[in-house]
Design an enzyme around this catalytic site. Structure first.
Site, PDB file in Angstrom:
ATOM      1  N   ASP A  98       0.868  -1.170   0.000  1.00 15.97           N
ATOM      2  CA  ASP A  98       0.000   0.000   0.000  1.00 15.97           C
ATOM      3  C   ASP A  98       0.912   1.229   0.000  1.00 15.97           C
ATOM      4  O   ASP A  98       2.126   1.114   0.098  1.00 15.97           O
ATOM      5  CB  ASP A  98      -0.957  -0.036   1.195  1.00 15.97           C
ATOM      6  CG  ASP A  98      -0.229   0.099   2.516  1.00 15.97           C
ATOM      7  OD1 ASP A  98       0.997   0.334   2.501  1.00 15.97           O
ATOM      8  OD2 ASP A  98      -0.875  -0.033   3.550  1.00 15.97           O
ATOM      9  N   GLN A 199     -11.199   7.989  -4.265  1.00 19.10           N
ATOM     10  CA  GLN A 199     -11.710   8.510  -2.995  1.00 19.10           C
ATOM     11  C   GLN A 199     -13.126   9.040  -3.236  1.00 19.10           C
ATOM     12  O   GLN A 199     -13.763   8.638  -4.186  1.00 19.10           O
ATOM     13  CB  GLN A 199     -10.758   9.600  -2.460  1.00 19.10           C
ATOM     14  CG  GLN A 199      -9.431   9.040  -1.961  1.00 19.10           C
ATOM     15  CD  GLN A 199      -9.584   8.183  -0.713  1.00 19.10           C
ATOM     16  OE1 GLN A 199     -10.564   8.266   0.010  1.00 19.10           O
ATOM     17  NE2 GLN A 199      -8.603   7.318  -0.461  1.00 19.10           N
ATOM     18  N   ASP A 276      -7.979  -6.886   1.208  1.00 18.93           N
ATOM     19  CA  ASP A 276      -6.943  -7.138   2.214  1.00 18.93           C
ATOM     20  C   ASP A 276      -7.522  -6.743   3.558  1.00 18.93           C
ATOM     21  O   ASP A 276      -8.369  -5.846   3.627  1.00 18.93           O
ATOM     22  CB  ASP A 276      -5.702  -6.269   1.958  1.00 18.93           C
ATOM     23  CG  ASP A 276      -5.938  -4.832   2.389  1.00 18.93           C
ATOM     24  OD1 ASP A 276      -6.584  -4.087   1.614  1.00 18.93           O
ATOM     25  OD2 ASP A 276      -5.532  -4.450   3.493  1.00 18.93           O
ATOM     26  N   CYS A 314     -12.812 -28.019   8.541  1.00 16.82           N
ATOM     27  CA  CYS A 314     -11.604 -27.340   8.060  1.00 16.82           C
ATOM     28  C   CYS A 314     -10.422 -28.316   7.986  1.00 16.82           C
ATOM     29  O   CYS A 314     -10.292 -29.216   8.814  1.00 16.82           O
ATOM     30  CB  CYS A 314     -11.264 -26.194   9.007  1.00 16.82           C
ATOM     31  SG  CYS A 314      -9.785 -25.285   8.550  1.00 16.82           S
ATOM     32  N   CYS A 316      -7.145 -27.161   7.812  1.00 19.42           N
ATOM     33  CA  CYS A 316      -5.910 -26.417   8.068  1.00 19.42           C
ATOM     34  C   CYS A 316      -5.016 -27.164   9.065  1.00 19.42           C
ATOM     35  O   CYS A 316      -5.454 -28.105   9.731  1.00 19.42           O
ATOM     36  CB  CYS A 316      -6.230 -25.011   8.570  1.00 19.42           C
ATOM     37  SG  CYS A 316      -6.606 -24.917  10.328  1.00 19.42           S
ATOM     38  N   CYS A 319      -6.518 -27.347  12.564  1.00 22.58           N
ATOM     39  CA  CYS A 319      -7.670 -28.247  12.740  1.00 22.58           C
ATOM     40  C   CYS A 319      -7.288 -29.707  12.512  1.00 22.58           C
ATOM     41  O   CYS A 319      -7.984 -30.605  12.970  1.00 22.58           O
ATOM     42  CB  CYS A 319      -8.813 -27.814  11.821  1.00 22.58           C
ATOM     43  SG  CYS A 319      -9.528 -26.230  12.325  1.00 22.58           S
ATOM     44  N   HIS A 345      -5.713 -20.926  11.271  1.00 20.87           N
ATOM     45  CA  HIS A 345      -7.068 -21.370  10.908  1.00 20.87           C
ATOM     46  C   HIS A 345      -7.853 -20.247  10.227  1.00 20.87           C
ATOM     47  O   HIS A 345      -8.505 -20.456   9.193  1.00 20.87           O
ATOM     48  CB  HIS A 345      -7.836 -21.873  12.136  1.00 20.87           C
ATOM     49  CG  HIS A 345      -9.290 -21.979  11.856  1.00 20.87           C
ATOM     50  ND1 HIS A 345      -9.825 -23.026  11.136  1.00 20.87           N
ATOM     51  CD2 HIS A 345     -10.326 -21.114  12.096  1.00 20.87           C
ATOM     52  CE1 HIS A 345     -11.116 -22.818  10.975  1.00 20.87           C
ATOM     53  NE2 HIS A 345     -11.441 -21.670  11.546  1.00 20.87           N
TER      54      HIS A 345
HETATM   55 ZN   LIG Z   1      -8.881 -24.816  10.587  1.00 21.03          ZN
END
Ligand SMILES: [Zn+2]
Length: 381
Positions: A98, A199, A276, A314, A316, A319, A345
């Protein structure tokens, strides 16, 4: 619909027939990302609490770093000397920086704002720092990000017409100076794609003026700025709706600093491609998990004896290996691993949601998916 410039390419692959939602593909010299795209934020060159391998494993393709913070410390010269931002932070995928505009106008101790630029007091050492459209372009190119943002004036109060109008007109003039400097530094052929930022706050005529300013330059992409700084939710949705349909359809559209799964649906349904936010890692450090069963407070006593993972749906790293009871124990004990596992996660959850939304766009049923998620997104467990 597609647009190509020097190793950068954006292509809209599908449009949901029940909404304006788009699924696309963003190609940069350092890798390809599918849209809708969530980019985790690595403010100081690190996604807080996660190694780059964990960030990648969680599904991230593009990450964001913050120009203002990296300029103050360690400085772009140091980042460049250490091999540039990709090597510096050991991230070989695309990076977006940015411009610092948001931080300058919202967080810092600003001392002086005039047509030339901004003078502010460094939050690191108190020194006076001067930022202008020209030196921000130089800083971003020196850092070495794939996608760089123009230096804009983000008004502190999006509802105060006089200040929004002044900021909108200045953002337009500063964009011209950004583009001139960017071209002098080699433009897109040097490996950095420039996005302009619209803007206009809550005022449609000023949003239109700002969109006219930014789209008068043939940039690789366009961002909608200044919509997540305190307006009422309906004003946010209105501003997104107004801006998204007026941006060139063949270019990527990036909504800055938003936010939550609820906001993603509202924006993607209106044709936004990129997001983001610090939400997944910030909530992770506060022991709040986004799950397919609702938003989960891992400090709650109800999880003390629970052997299930945070989210049974999940896959991940957190998990796959850790129970709610264990993560609650880490959270209650102040162990840093608790915040790390929940961050892993949450980032994974945000990417999985984007993947699910992308699939729904191909099947033209994104509004139905939003309907199914409404309950999940508001439930607290
Ligand atoms: Zn997870």
């Amino acid at each position: 619909m597609s647009a190509s410039q020097a190793g950068f390419h954006f292509e809209v692959e599908a449009i949901c027939k029940k909404s304006g939602a788009r699924a696309g593909r963003l190609t940069t010299p350092n890798g390809v990302a599918q849209t809708p795209l969530f980019m985790p934020v690595g403010t100081r060159g690190t996604v807080k609490g996660m190694t780059p391998a964990q960030v990648k494993d969680a599904g991230s393709t593009v990450i964001l770093a913050n120009t203002y913070h990296l300029h103050l410390r360690p400085g772009e010269a140091t980042v460049k000397q250490l091999g540039g931002l990709h090597k510096f932070m050991n991230w070989d995928g695309p990076i977006l920086t940015d411009s610092g505009g948001y931080q300058v106008f919202s967080m810092s101790d600003m001392r002086e704002l005039n047509e030339e630029g901004v003078k502010l007091k460094s939050i690191v050492d108190g020194a006076i720092v001067h930022l202008t459209p020209e030196n921000v372009m130089q800083i971003e190119v020196d850092l070495g990000a794939d996608i760089i943002m123009a230096f804009d004036h983000c008004p502190s109060d999006p509802l105060d017409r006089d200040s929004v109008e002044a900021a909108t007109m200045r953002t337009g003039r500063w964009l011209q100076r950004c583009v001139d400097k960017y071209e002098e530094l080699g433009g897109i052929a040097s490996g950095h794609a420039l996005f302009g930022i619209a803007q206009g706050g809550a005022f449609e005529d000023l949003r239109q003026t700002s969109i006219d300013h930014i789209t008068s330059h043939d940039l690789f992409g366009y961002a909608i700025g200044g919509v997540s700084v305190g307006e009422h939710k309906s004003a946010l949705v209105q501003a997104i709706d107004f801006a998204a349909k007026r941006l060139p359809p063949e270019k990527p559209r990036y909504l800055m600093g938003v936010g939550t799964p609820e906001d993603f649906f509202e924006a993607i349904l209106r044709g936004v491609d990129m997001f983001d936010c610090v939400t997944p890692t910030r909530h992770g450090r506060m022991h709040q998990a986004f799950t397919s069963q609702g938003r989960m407070n891992l400090r709650n006593q109800r999880w003390q004896h629970d052997t299930a993972p945070m989210d049974p749906d999940c896959s991940c790293e957190a998990c796959r290996g850790f129970s709610r009871g264990y993560i609650r124990h880490l959270a209650k004990s102040g162990e840093i691993l608790g915040g790390i596992l929940i961050s892993i996660h949450n980032v994974h959850f945000f990417h999985s949601l984007m993947t699910e939304m992308r699939q729904a766009i191909f099947e033209s049923n994104l509004p139905d998916l939003q309907e199914r998620y409404l309950d999940v997104m508001t439930r607290r467990i």
